[in-house]
Design a protein around this motif. Sequence first.
Motif, short mmCIF file in Angstrom:
data_model
loop_
_atom_site.label_atom_id
_atom_site.label_comp_id
_atom_site.label_asym_id
_atom_site.label_seq_id
_atom_site.Cartn_x
_atom_site.Cartn_y
_atom_site.Cartn_z
N VAL A 35 0.75 -4.01 9.62
CA VAL A 35 0.07 -3.34 8.51
C VAL A 35 -1.27 -2.79 8.97
CG1 VAL A 35 -0.94 -3.68 6.22
CG2 VAL A 35 1.25 -4.76 6.79
N ALA A 36 -1.99 -3.53 9.81
CA ALA A 36 -3.27 -3.05 10.31
C ALA A 36 -3.10 -1.83 11.19
CB ALA A 36 -3.97 -4.17 11.09
N ALA A 38 -11.32 4.37 11.29
CA ALA A 38 -9.94 3.88 11.38
C ALA A 38 -9.90 2.43 11.86
CB ALA A 38 -9.14 4.78 12.32
N CYS A 45 -4.85 -9.34 4.88
CA CYS A 45 -3.45 -9.77 4.94
C CYS A 45 -3.30 -11.17 5.55
CB CYS A 45 -2.62 -8.77 5.74
SG CYS A 45 -2.44 -7.17 4.95
N VAL A 70 -8.00 -4.54 6.81
CA VAL A 70 -6.65 -4.81 6.31
C VAL A 70 -6.07 -6.05 6.99
CG1 VAL A 70 -4.29 -3.92 6.30
CG2 VAL A 70 -6.18 -2.44 5.62
N LEU A 90 -2.88 5.74 9.48
CA LEU A 90 -2.99 6.50 8.24
C LEU A 90 -4.42 6.97 8.00
CD1 LEU A 90 -0.66 4.38 5.93
CD2 LEU A 90 -0.20 6.66 6.85
N THR A 91 -5.38 6.12 8.29
CA THR A 91 -6.78 6.51 8.10
C THR A 91 -7.15 7.66 9.03
OG1 THR A 91 -7.35 4.24 7.49
CG2 THR A 91 -9.16 5.68 8.13
N ALA A 130 -2.51 1.02 8.98
CA ALA A 130 -3.77 1.41 8.33
C ALA A 130 -4.62 2.25 9.27
CB ALA A 130 -4.54 0.16 7.89
N ALA A 154 -11.03 0.15 9.04
CA ALA A 154 -9.96 -0.03 8.05
C ALA A 154 -8.89 -0.98 8.57
CB ALA A 154 -9.35 1.32 7.69
N ALA A 155 -8.52 -0.85 9.85
CA ALA A 155 -7.50 -1.73 10.42
C ALA A 155 -7.96 -3.18 10.43
CB ALA A 155 -7.16 -1.27 11.83
#
Length: 506
Positions: free
Chosen positions: A168-169, A126, A137, A133, A175-176, A172, A129-130
């Motif tokens: 957004v991060a 996670a 971005c 992202v 959500l992950t 992410a 991914a953050a």
Amino acid sequence: MRAVPLAARVYVVSAALLAAVCAAPALTPAADVPWATAALLAALYAAGARRPPSHACPPLSPPPPAVAPAVTASPDWCGPALLAGAFLLPAPAAALVAVPGALLGAVARRPAGVRRLWRAARLALAAYAASLVFGLCGGREALAATLADPATAGEPGFSPYALVPAAVAALALGLTAAALEGGVLMTAEGRSPRAAWRGRVLCSLVPHLVHGLAGLTMAVLWRSPYGPPAALLVLPPMYVCARVFALCQRERAAHQATVRALVQAVDIKDRYTRGHSERVGRASAMIARELGMNGDRLEALRIAGVLHDVGKLGVPTRLLRKNGPLTPEERRAIELHPEYGHEMVRGIGFLGEAREAVLHHHERLDGSGYPYGLAGADIPEAARVVAVADAFDAMTSTRTYRRARPVPAAVEELKRCAGAQFDPRMVVALARALDRHGWPATSPEEARPVRDQVLGRAVGHAPDRVPAYAPDSGPDYAADQRGNVPSGRTSARPPEAARPGRGGGA
């Protein structure tokens, strides 16, 4: 790992290997990683992870799976440190920030080793991914522009362009983590995808957004002239908030335990209607939701339905299980169960209007109900909701003295009695809710006591001798009891001054 299903073991090991692959580039000689920053952030996260998670599974929830934690109500208070690592470090290094805390942190249930490995893999992926992202971005460029802005030179500040990548991060990351958690539930418990992920994402979005803003604040302060000591000031408020949230969760779990204990006591005493209370709570919540209620009001109506028959604990067991017709005196004794129930729960403050529903759920709109003979709008709204839910479940449940009615037939009976016995608005709301959501059939566990009674297996009852009266039978008084219980109220009407709302106590 022998207690964990094979599919879940494969899933956990695969997630751990994937996390190792993601973090491996940070360990190469060519990697430009600020190890001092990574080590300090990892230590901060580990300090918070040493305590069991604040969202631990409450005692009333179903048994948890062997690997996955309970539904994540909120990230830990040290979550901003994890997101600050995602903002300040390259993605491979950000994946390593959570690993020490996840491996060394406390776990509430066994197998501890598998849980620690799973937690480390999930958080590492996670965070990776953050961070990825955030970089894609343009977050790092925006963060650098914030620190280099002459207008904020020497002072920490925000560039508005850094807020969007941070949000957004954070999403992410949430959500992950939720997607991975849903996957392990599918492999560990065999749940369907819908059941595994339902409610798991939405309940964590807002907390992760808050932690994203706190993490961005930490990152700005970290790179400012004030340095890491200033960044640490972000964590105490988060700790206080997390502790308050944990206390609220613990109090809520204690409330649920109180309600469940009372319901189980009723089910043990009156096994003829086992499971009835839970179903009435479910139907009451359906009606309340259809009427536009939500939040605490909706929960109060659900609890009112669950506890409506708690007064049966004050009724002699021989009356609840009596074979044959009841005498008028015995019938009046059973009709005291709403007042018994109200006396039992009146001191439980968190129940709110559920206490009124316990007392008045056998009142009728035409004033012929009991215990006080209230009529029309004098009957509390919660009691009118529970009265409809109670009668509906009584008609659609199989009892020893009759078969269950089909749902459409039960709804038609409710409509026939609307205006005299039931509030028409509640009946229409239940009908709409049933059309939209349906009504689950009785589970085998709930039906087993009924089968045992019919076969003469329980408490020495012969198959041809069954109770002649069910105190929660609603409109079945005339239709199903065939004269055993009169359709009107039999208890004495109290004096005007003794009724609630008319100068007297309940």
